[in-house]
Design a protein around this motif. Structure first.
Motif, PDB file in Angstrom:
ATOM      1  N   ARG A  70       0.819  -1.219   0.000  1.00 36.68           N
ATOM      2  CA  ARG A  70       0.000   0.000   0.000  1.00 36.68           C
ATOM      3  C   ARG A  70       0.849   1.264   0.000  1.00 36.68           C
ATOM      4  O   ARG A  70       0.553   2.250   0.647  1.00 36.68           O
ATOM      5  CB  ARG A  70      -0.975  -0.005   1.183  1.00 36.68           C
ATOM      6  CG  ARG A  70      -1.772  -1.286   1.239  1.00 36.68           C
ATOM      7  CD  ARG A  70      -2.844  -1.253   2.245  1.00 36.68           C
ATOM      8  NE  ARG A  70      -3.930  -0.393   1.799  1.00 36.68           N
ATOM      9  CZ  ARG A  70      -5.049  -0.222   2.479  1.00 36.68           C
ATOM     10  NH1 ARG A  70      -5.218  -0.839   3.622  1.00 36.68           N
ATOM     11  NH2 ARG A  70      -5.981   0.554   2.034  1.00 36.68           N
ATOM     12  N   LEU A  71       1.945   1.206  -0.758  1.00 36.16           N
ATOM     13  CA  LEU A  71       2.789   2.396  -0.935  1.00 36.16           C
ATOM     14  C   LEU A  71       2.275   3.194  -2.128  1.00 36.16           C
ATOM     15  O   LEU A  71       1.469   2.698  -2.922  1.00 36.16           O
ATOM     16  CB  LEU A  71       4.246   1.984  -1.181  1.00 36.16           C
ATOM     17  CG  LEU A  71       4.919   1.171  -0.082  1.00 36.16           C
ATOM     18  CD1 LEU A  71       6.334   0.772  -0.509  1.00 36.16           C
ATOM     19  CD2 LEU A  71       4.983   1.972   1.221  1.00 36.16           C
ATOM     20  N   PHE A  72       2.783   4.402  -2.274  1.00 35.18           N
ATOM     21  CA  PHE A  72       2.471   5.240  -3.433  1.00 35.18           C
ATOM     22  C   PHE A  72       3.770   5.434  -4.217  1.00 35.18           C
ATOM     23  O   PHE A  72       4.457   6.453  -4.079  1.00 35.18           O
ATOM     24  CB  PHE A  72       1.903   6.591  -2.982  1.00 35.18           C
ATOM     25  CG  PHE A  72       0.557   6.467  -2.307  1.00 35.18           C
ATOM     26  CD1 PHE A  72      -0.610   6.534  -3.056  1.00 35.18           C
ATOM     27  CD2 PHE A  72       0.467   6.258  -0.947  1.00 35.18           C
ATOM     28  CE1 PHE A  72      -1.846   6.406  -2.455  1.00 35.18           C
ATOM     29  CE2 PHE A  72      -0.762   6.125  -0.335  1.00 35.18           C
ATOM     30  CZ  PHE A  72      -1.926   6.194  -1.082  1.00 35.18           C
ATOM     31  N   PRO A  73       4.126   4.437  -5.023  1.00 40.30           N
ATOM     32  CA  PRO A  73       5.448   4.468  -5.673  1.00 40.30           C
ATOM     33  C   PRO A  73       5.693   5.726  -6.502  1.00 40.30           C
ATOM     34  O   PRO A  73       6.830   6.183  -6.607  1.00 40.30           O
ATOM     35  CB  PRO A  73       5.441   3.203  -6.544  1.00 40.30           C
ATOM     36  CG  PRO A  73       4.463   2.298  -5.880  1.00 40.30           C
ATOM     37  CD  PRO A  73       3.403   3.183  -5.330  1.00 40.30           C
ATOM     38  N   TYR A  74       4.642   6.286  -7.099  1.00 37.93           N
ATOM     39  CA  TYR A  74       4.859   7.473  -7.943  1.00 37.93           C
ATOM     40  C   TYR A  74       5.418   8.637  -7.132  1.00 37.93           C
ATOM     41  O   TYR A  74       6.127   9.481  -7.650  1.00 37.93           O
ATOM     42  CB  TYR A  74       3.557   7.904  -8.634  1.00 37.93           C
ATOM     43  CG  TYR A  74       2.441   8.282  -7.690  1.00 37.93           C
ATOM     44  CD1 TYR A  74       2.362   9.547  -7.138  1.00 37.93           C
ATOM     45  CD2 TYR A  74       1.475   7.352  -7.343  1.00 37.93           C
ATOM     46  CE1 TYR A  74       1.354   9.883  -6.266  1.00 37.93           C
ATOM     47  CE2 TYR A  74       0.461   7.672  -6.473  1.00 37.93           C
ATOM     48  CZ  TYR A  74       0.397   8.946  -5.936  1.00 37.93           C
ATOM     49  OH  TYR A  74      -0.597   9.263  -5.065  1.00 37.93           O
ATOM     50  N   ARG A  81       9.014  -0.583   3.808  1.00 45.00           N
ATOM     51  CA  ARG A  81       8.138  -1.757   3.662  1.00 45.00           C
ATOM     52  C   ARG A  81       8.240  -2.394   2.285  1.00 45.00           C
ATOM     53  O   ARG A  81       7.750  -3.478   2.058  1.00 45.00           O
ATOM     54  CB  ARG A  81       6.672  -1.345   3.897  1.00 45.00           C
ATOM     55  CG  ARG A  81       6.371  -0.809   5.284  1.00 45.00           C
ATOM     56  CD  ARG A  81       4.904  -1.012   5.645  1.00 45.00           C
ATOM     57  NE  ARG A  81       3.991  -0.488   4.655  1.00 45.00           N
ATOM     58  CZ  ARG A  81       3.433   0.712   4.698  1.00 45.00           C
ATOM     59  NH1 ARG A  81       3.704   1.520   5.715  1.00 45.00           N
ATOM     60  NH2 ARG A  81       2.604   1.109   3.768  1.00 45.00           N
ATOM     61  N   CYS A  82       8.847  -1.655   1.352  1.00 47.45           N
ATOM     62  CA  CYS A  82       8.902  -2.158  -0.036  1.00 47.45           C
ATOM     63  C   CYS A  82       9.588  -3.522  -0.078  1.00 47.45           C
ATOM     64  O   CYS A  82      10.699  -3.693   0.427  1.00 47.45           O
ATOM     65  CB  CYS A  82       9.667  -1.167  -0.918  1.00 47.45           C
ATOM     66  SG  CYS A  82       9.926  -1.790  -2.597  1.00 47.45           S
ATOM     67  N   GLY A  83       8.904  -4.505  -0.679  1.00 48.15           N
ATOM     68  CA  GLY A  83       9.459  -5.859  -0.766  1.00 48.15           C
ATOM     69  C   GLY A  83      10.190  -6.103  -2.074  1.00 48.15           C
ATOM     70  O   GLY A  83      10.667  -7.217  -2.319  1.00 48.15           O
ATOM     71  N   GLY A  84      10.226  -5.112  -2.939  1.00 48.12           N
ATOM     72  CA  GLY A  84      10.955  -5.264  -4.197  1.00 48.12           C
ATOM     73  C   GLY A  84      10.264  -6.163  -5.206  1.00 48.12           C
ATOM     74  O   GLY A  84      10.905  -6.712  -6.113  1.00 48.12           O
ATOM     75  N   CYS A  85       8.986  -6.335  -5.124  1.00 51.67           N
ATOM     76  CA  CYS A  85       8.266  -7.245  -6.030  1.00 51.67           C
ATOM     77  C   CYS A  85       8.164  -6.703  -7.461  1.00 51.67           C
ATOM     78  O   CYS A  85       7.937  -7.451  -8.398  1.00 51.67           O
ATOM     79  CB  CYS A  85       6.872  -7.522  -5.492  1.00 51.67           C
ATOM     80  SG  CYS A  85       5.824  -6.046  -5.488  1.00 51.67           S
ATOM     81  N   ARG A  86       8.292  -5.409  -7.615  1.00 51.58           N
ATOM     82  CA  ARG A  86       8.237  -4.736  -8.921  1.00 51.58           C
ATOM     83  C   ARG A  86       6.868  -4.826  -9.617  1.00 51.58           C
ATOM     84  O   ARG A  86       6.776  -4.695 -10.832  1.00 51.58           O
ATOM     85  CB  ARG A  86       9.322  -5.245  -9.859  1.00 51.58           C
ATOM     86  CG  ARG A  86      10.690  -5.014  -9.298  1.00 51.58           C
ATOM     87  CD  ARG A  86      11.752  -5.028 -10.354  1.00 51.58           C
ATOM     88  NE  ARG A  86      13.009  -4.568  -9.765  1.00 51.58           N
ATOM     89  CZ  ARG A  86      14.095  -4.322 -10.456  1.00 51.58           C
ATOM     90  NH1 ARG A  86      14.081  -4.453 -11.763  1.00 51.58           N
ATOM     91  NH2 ARG A  86      15.183  -3.912  -9.863  1.00 51.58           N
ATOM     92  N   LEU A 104      10.271   2.354 -10.719  1.00 53.02           N
ATOM     93  CA  LEU A 104       9.655   2.715  -9.439  1.00 53.02           C
ATOM     94  C   LEU A 104      10.308   2.001  -8.260  1.00 53.02           C
ATOM     95  O   LEU A 104      10.539   2.590  -7.210  1.00 53.02           O
ATOM     96  CB  LEU A 104       8.148   2.400  -9.496  1.00 53.02           C
ATOM     97  CG  LEU A 104       7.373   3.216 -10.537  1.00 53.02           C
ATOM     98  CD1 LEU A 104       5.996   2.630 -10.757  1.00 53.02           C
ATOM     99  CD2 LEU A 104       7.261   4.662 -10.104  1.00 53.02           C
ATOM    100  N   GLU A 105      10.600   0.723  -8.452  1.00 59.01           N
ATOM    101  CA  GLU A 105      11.183  -0.034  -7.338  1.00 59.01           C
ATOM    102  C   GLU A 105      12.518   0.594  -6.943  1.00 59.01           C
ATOM    103  O   GLU A 105      12.829   0.744  -5.771  1.00 59.01           O
ATOM    104  CB  GLU A 105      11.344  -1.503  -7.766  1.00 59.01           C
ATOM    105  CG  GLU A 105      11.792  -2.425  -6.642  1.00 59.01           C
ATOM    106  CD  GLU A 105      13.313  -2.522  -6.539  1.00 59.01           C
ATOM    107  OE1 GLU A 105      13.790  -2.865  -5.447  1.00 59.01           O
ATOM    108  OE2 GLU A 105      14.029  -2.246  -7.527  1.00 59.01           O
ATOM    109  N   GLU A 106      13.285   0.998  -7.950  1.00 56.89           N
ATOM    110  CA  GLU A 106      14.581   1.619  -7.675  1.00 56.89           C
ATOM    111  C   GLU A 106      14.403   2.941  -6.935  1.00 56.89           C
ATOM    112  O   GLU A 106      15.139   3.261  -5.999  1.00 56.89           O
ATOM    113  CB  GLU A 106      15.329   1.855  -8.986  1.00 56.89           C
ATOM    114  CG  GLU A 106      16.734   2.353  -8.768  1.00 56.89           C
ATOM    115  CD  GLU A 106      17.406   2.689 -10.104  1.00 56.89           C
ATOM    116  OE1 GLU A 106      18.564   2.336 -10.269  1.00 56.89           O
ATOM    117  OE2 GLU A 106      16.759   3.305 -10.969  1.00 56.89           O
TER     118      GLU A 106
HETATM  119  S1  SF4 Z   1       8.335  -2.922  -5.670  1.00 53.89           S
HETATM  120 FE1  SF4 Z   1       6.462  -3.931  -4.922  1.00 53.89          FE
HETATM  121  S2  SF4 Z   1       6.407  -3.403  -2.743  1.00 53.89           S
HETATM  122 FE2  SF4 Z   1       7.873  -1.999  -3.691  1.00 53.89          FE
HETATM  123  S3  SF4 Z   1       6.688  -0.201  -4.229  1.00 53.89           S
HETATM  124 FE3  SF4 Z   1       6.653  -1.483  -6.032  1.00 53.89          FE
HETATM  125  S4  SF4 Z   1       4.804  -2.747  -5.818  1.00 53.89           S
HETATM  126 FE4  SF4 Z   1       5.213  -1.808  -3.814  1.00 53.89          FE
END
Ligand code: SF4
Ligand code: SF4
Length: 408
Positions: free
Chosen positions: A352-356, A378-383, A395-397
């Motif tokens: 439930r993050l706001f990656p943007y 909390r980011c798990g890096g799922c991408r 976004l993950e980066e």
């Molecule tokens: S990588 Fe996964 S956990 Fe991290 S911000 Fe993107 S969707 Fe959310």
């Protein structure tokens, strides 16, 4: 500007501007450039070059638009086509103003049937400042679709103050009476006035005693969409009419006066003296901006900061329906940010993050709140966010760099 997706925007106005400041008059110009929508063909003009005209005399008789009336007595010197940001290419009458007193009052309209009110709105050339439509056409549409509730919009131009609000605060009784007339014309049973803050109204307002209810709009944008939702929740459709159009209908019916002027709010950080001005149609925009102290390099926008039109040229005239002029400071240096604001990244994020937000922080240095900085961990890096991002942002980066402290 603070952005909150899914629940609307919560923008904040920049620059000083008093919503309840009095409406100022400006010195009359020597020449007006009066727009005459729908009168490019000579058959739809009521005057010709060299004609002397009286104040309130019709200048045009268009088939599809509202007629333009002369804001002042004078002589029509010539006709000129102007490329106007709000009207498109429009024929304007160059009117050399003759000093003189106001035209004598005319008798009030006696027959107040829906059709007679509609005709009065048409003959008075009233334009609804919210929709840009001639008022008579709007009322006809509301009547045809049986709109049960009618709202006079006096909430300004989000998030800035606007001419709709200033006009209402300067003449609330006229707006209320005009709203009642508009409701009679379209058959609406319920009336209300939408305001930003009812405390700005300096006169007693007793709802139910002949006065419509005042309803405050919230801080969220688009304000009208959220306001309309309240009616939808009750299973009602609501029509919207600008406060200036309501007051103009009252003056047309009670005094036989056409709409020849508009209240314009000049706001934003790009002017030194923001304020509300009552100006006749055809008044030079440049003179209005000079009276407000336009700063060097400011960009001028007609209307809302979200939906308004840029004014590329200050030689254009003020037209009916123009109610807010924003002077914004020169564009800040920003790198282009490819995010289209679709919100998909936030919708799929399992945390439930706001990656943007993190991407915007990385690209433009947009500030992050303490909560956002802490949440990045909390980011798990799922991408998942990257997989759905139509702009292809990393976004993950961007989130990871925040946790690693590697952001600007
Ligand atoms: S990588 Fe996964 S956990 Fe991290 S911000 Fe993107 S969707 Fe959310
Ligand atoms: S998915 Fe991409 S384009 Fe859509 S809001 Fe997120 S970052 Fe912006």
């Amino acid at each position: 500007m603070n952005v909150e997706f899914f629940r609307g925007l919560r923008p904040q106005a920049e620059g000083p501007a008093r919503r309840d400041a009095p409406v100022r008059e400006l010195p009359p110009p020597e020449t007006l450039l009066v727009p005459m929508p729908g009168a490019r063909h000579a058959a739809f003009r009521a005057v010709k070059e060299g004609d002397a005209v009286a104040q309130y005399q019709p200048l045009s008789q268009p088939q599809t638009a509202a007629p333009a009336c002369s804001p002042a007595a004078g002589t029509v010197e010539e006709f000129r086509t102007v490329d106007h940001p709000l009207l498109g290419p429009v024929l304007c009458a160059v009117l050399r103003v003759k000093p003189g007193g106001p035209a004598p009052a005319r008798p009030p309209l006696l027959a107040r049937t829906p059709e007679a009110l509609e005709t009065a709105a048409r003959n008075a050339g009233i334009l609804d400042e919210c929709s840009g439509e001639p008022l008579y056409r709007l009322l006809k549409t509301f009547r045809r679709f049986g709109v049960p509730a009618l709202c006079a919009w006096a909430a300004g131009e989000e998030p800035f103050p606007g001419g709709t609000e200033a006009a209402f605060l300067s003449a609330p009784a006229e707006t209320a009476s005009g709203l009642r007339l508009a409701a009679d014309s379209c058959g609406a049973q319920e009336c209300c006035v939408a305001v930003r803050d009812r405390r700005l109204l300096r006169v007693p307002w007793t709802e139910g005693a002949g006065l419509p209810e005042l309803r405050e709009v919230g801080a969220r944008v688009p304000a009208w969409a959220f306001f309309e939702q309240r009616f939808r929740a009750r299973g009602l459709r609501v029509g919207r009419v600008g406060a200036q159009a309501c007051a103009a209908l009252y003056r047309a019916v009670e005094r036989g006066v056409p709409q020849v002027e508009t209240v314009v709010t000049v706001a934003g950080e790009g002017v030194e003296r923001p304020g509300h001005f009552r100006v006749p149609a055809g008044y030079p925009l440049r003179a209005l901006l000079e009276a407000s102290g336009l700063k060097e390099g400011a960009r001028v926008v007609l209307g809302s900061p979200f939906t308004g039109a840029a004014a590329p040229d200050e030689t254009i005239p003020v037209c009916l329906g123009m109610h807010t002029v924003l002077a914004l400071p020169h564009a800040r240096e920003r790198r282009p940010f490819a995010c289209v604001g679709c919100g998909r990244c936030a919708a799929v994020c399992p945390e439930r993050l706001f990656p943007y937000r993190y991407a915007e922080h990385r690209e433009n240095g947009a500030p992050l709140s303490h909560a956002e900085l802490a949440a990045a961990a909390r980011c798990g890096g799922c991408r998942c966010c990257e997989a759905v991002c139509p702009a292809g942002l990393a976004l993950e980066e961007a989130v990871r760099l925040v946790t690693e402290g590697g952001t600007p």
